[in-house]
Write a protein that holds these residues in place. Sequence first.
Motif, short mmCIF file in Angstrom:
data_model
loop_
_atom_site.label_atom_id
_atom_site.label_comp_id
_atom_site.label_asym_id
_atom_site.label_seq_id
_atom_site.Cartn_x
_atom_site.Cartn_y
_atom_site.Cartn_z
N SER A 1 -54.14 32.44 25.41
CA SER A 1 -52.91 32.01 26.14
C SER A 1 -52.93 30.67 26.05
N THR A 2 -54.04 29.76 26.13
CA THR A 2 -54.20 28.36 26.07
C THR A 2 -53.55 28.18 24.79
N VAL A 3 -53.79 28.85 23.64
CA VAL A 3 -53.52 28.31 22.23
C VAL A 3 -51.74 28.43 22.27
N ALA A 4 -51.47 29.65 22.81
CA ALA A 4 -49.97 29.70 22.82
C ALA A 4 -49.09 28.71 23.74
N THR A 5 -49.68 28.48 24.91
CA THR A 5 -49.12 27.26 25.80
C THR A 5 -48.94 26.18 25.04
N LEU A 6 -50.07 25.38 24.18
CA LEU A 6 -50.02 24.27 23.57
C LEU A 6 -48.97 24.31 22.43
N GLU A 7 -49.29 25.42 21.83
CA GLU A 7 -48.08 25.68 20.67
C GLU A 7 -46.54 25.54 21.36
N ALA A 8 -46.38 25.99 22.28
CA ALA A 8 -44.96 26.27 22.96
C ALA A 8 -44.66 24.64 23.36
N ILE A 9 -45.41 23.92 23.78
CA ILE A 9 -45.12 22.69 24.29
C ILE A 9 -45.46 21.52 23.12
N GLY A 10 -45.41 22.03 21.95
CA GLY A 10 -45.43 21.07 20.78
C GLY A 10 -46.60 20.03 20.69
N VAL B 1 -43.57 45.79 27.69
CA VAL B 1 -42.42 44.78 27.48
C VAL B 1 -42.45 44.38 26.09
N GLY B 2 -41.45 44.08 25.56
CA GLY B 2 -41.44 43.82 24.11
C GLY B 2 -42.06 42.15 23.80
N ASP B 3 -42.44 41.93 22.60
CA ASP B 3 -42.89 40.82 22.40
C ASP B 3 -42.10 39.45 22.60
N ASP B 4 -40.69 39.82 22.59
CA ASP B 4 -39.95 38.99 22.65
C ASP B 4 -39.91 38.45 24.08
N VAL B 5 -40.05 39.30 25.13
CA VAL B 5 -40.20 38.77 26.58
C VAL B 5 -41.19 37.76 26.75
N ILE B 6 -42.42 38.23 26.17
CA ILE B 6 -43.54 37.23 26.13
C ILE B 6 -43.14 35.96 25.55
N ARG B 7 -42.56 36.06 24.33
CA ARG B 7 -42.03 34.72 23.78
C ARG B 7 -41.13 33.89 24.65
N ALA B 8 -40.27 34.68 25.17
CA ALA B 8 -39.31 33.96 26.17
C ALA B 8 -40.04 33.27 27.31
N GLY B 9 -40.97 33.99 27.84
CA GLY B 9 -41.80 33.21 28.98
C GLY B 9 -42.49 31.99 28.49
N TYR B 10 -42.99 31.69 27.20
CA TYR B 10 -43.47 30.63 26.66
C TYR B 10 -42.32 29.77 26.70
N ALA B 11 -41.17 30.14 26.02
CA ALA B 11 -39.99 29.11 25.92
C ALA B 11 -39.47 28.66 27.30
N ASP B 12 -39.45 29.64 28.43
CA ASP B 12 -39.06 29.12 29.55
C ASP B 12 -40.02 28.01 30.28
N ALA C 1 -41.82 25.94 28.50
CA ALA C 1 -41.58 24.49 27.72
C ALA C 1 -40.30 24.01 28.24
N GLU C 2 -39.10 24.79 28.51
CA GLU C 2 -37.97 24.35 28.71
C GLU C 2 -38.02 23.53 30.06
N ARG C 3 -38.73 24.05 30.89
CA ARG C 3 -39.06 23.36 32.20
C ARG C 3 -40.02 22.48 32.34
N TRP C 4 -41.01 22.50 31.41
CA TRP C 4 -41.95 21.30 31.56
C TRP C 4 -41.72 20.07 30.61
N HIS C 5 -40.88 20.45 29.46
CA HIS C 5 -40.67 19.06 28.68
C HIS C 5 -40.00 17.99 29.52
N PRO C 6 -39.09 18.18 30.10
CA PRO C 6 -38.60 17.15 31.19
C PRO C 6 -39.42 16.49 31.97
N ILE C 7 -40.45 17.18 32.47
CA ILE C 7 -41.47 16.76 33.34
C ILE C 7 -42.46 15.61 32.77
#
Length: 360
Positions: A216-225, A171-182, A184-190
């Motif tokens: 992956s923890t580093v990437a998760t924290l970055e995704a959630i700001g 899979v391309g890196d864009d797919v992985i980035r989209a996963g972290y974006a997904d 963030a999008e779902r957890w920000h309102p929570i």
Amino acid sequence: MTTDAPRPVNPNPGLREATGGKEPQQDRPVTLFTGQWADLPFDQMCQLAADWGYDGLEIACWGDHFDVLQAAEDPAYVQAKKDTLAQYGLGCWAISNHLNGQAVCEAIIDERYHNMVNPRVWGDGEPEGVRRRAAEEMKLTARAAANFGVDTVVGFTGSAIWHYVAMFPPVGDDVIRAGYADFAERWHPILDVFEEVGVRFAHEVHPSEIAYDYWSTVATLEAIGHRRSFGLNFDPSHMVWQGLDYVGFLDDFSELIYHVDCKDTKIRMNNGRNGMLGSHLPWADPRRGWDFISTGHGDTRWEDIFRMLNHIGYAGPISIEWEDAGMDRLAGAPEALAFIRGLNGITPPTAAFDAAFATR
């Protein structure tokens, strides 16, 4: 969205009520996670934990142990839970909603989830509907925790990209980035709701989650700001079999360790046949490369962990998550408590040991 720092783990303004009027301990309380005991009625679970000498419970939001909808809406339900804890002299510093949180970002919602998530989350089983209802359940969990007087919810997030972990088919890196974006999008309102009610989420770093190892923890924290309402539940058992430096993990993420679970792992990959991925074999099968095992019987460097907890100033609960397919839980849970009590009693000195060598 706000980025205010979370309240201290212990004490918190509602803790005296949540612990049935018991003052918070100066030492880190040792609790028992009830997730693996949800087949027992809550009253029986409390009696067992009290008889064994636990300070309290990390209460799971399934079985009859804690229903977040009732706790969010019915003060009488909350009071009844507090009264039961008080009856047995137990405290509560965290509730946990792993099963419903897992569905928020899960890529593959299938029949496994039918009996795992709350029936109101499952609904008709349509995957996106399950994800959205799971998100609402986590918002309810934040409100329930606030009403109950605890400031920490432990749980999972799920992941849209975990099934790509083998990296084949590629899979391309864009797919992985989209996963972290997904995520963030779902957890920000929570997290908006968590911050609104003054509660924080402690994500358990765990395979199948958005954060499962160091990077992956580093990437998760970055995704959630780096929202301070989103921190970590430290459970070394999942890091042991991955070969991670879990003591260094504590040091690196010290400000985000909101809760600690104690579960042990035994490695059995020394015969040239057993593998890290477990070979689809059941727990306790000797052909597995590793197994969860009662705390103190595995390969986890527990003394190093507790010395690091002292070093980083962690003052929250120490919760025993008891899992061992080869040992009776009624024998294992009190034994694990005795083991952890001994380590939890290691306290930093008031003066350096070599101060006595001074000549002046």
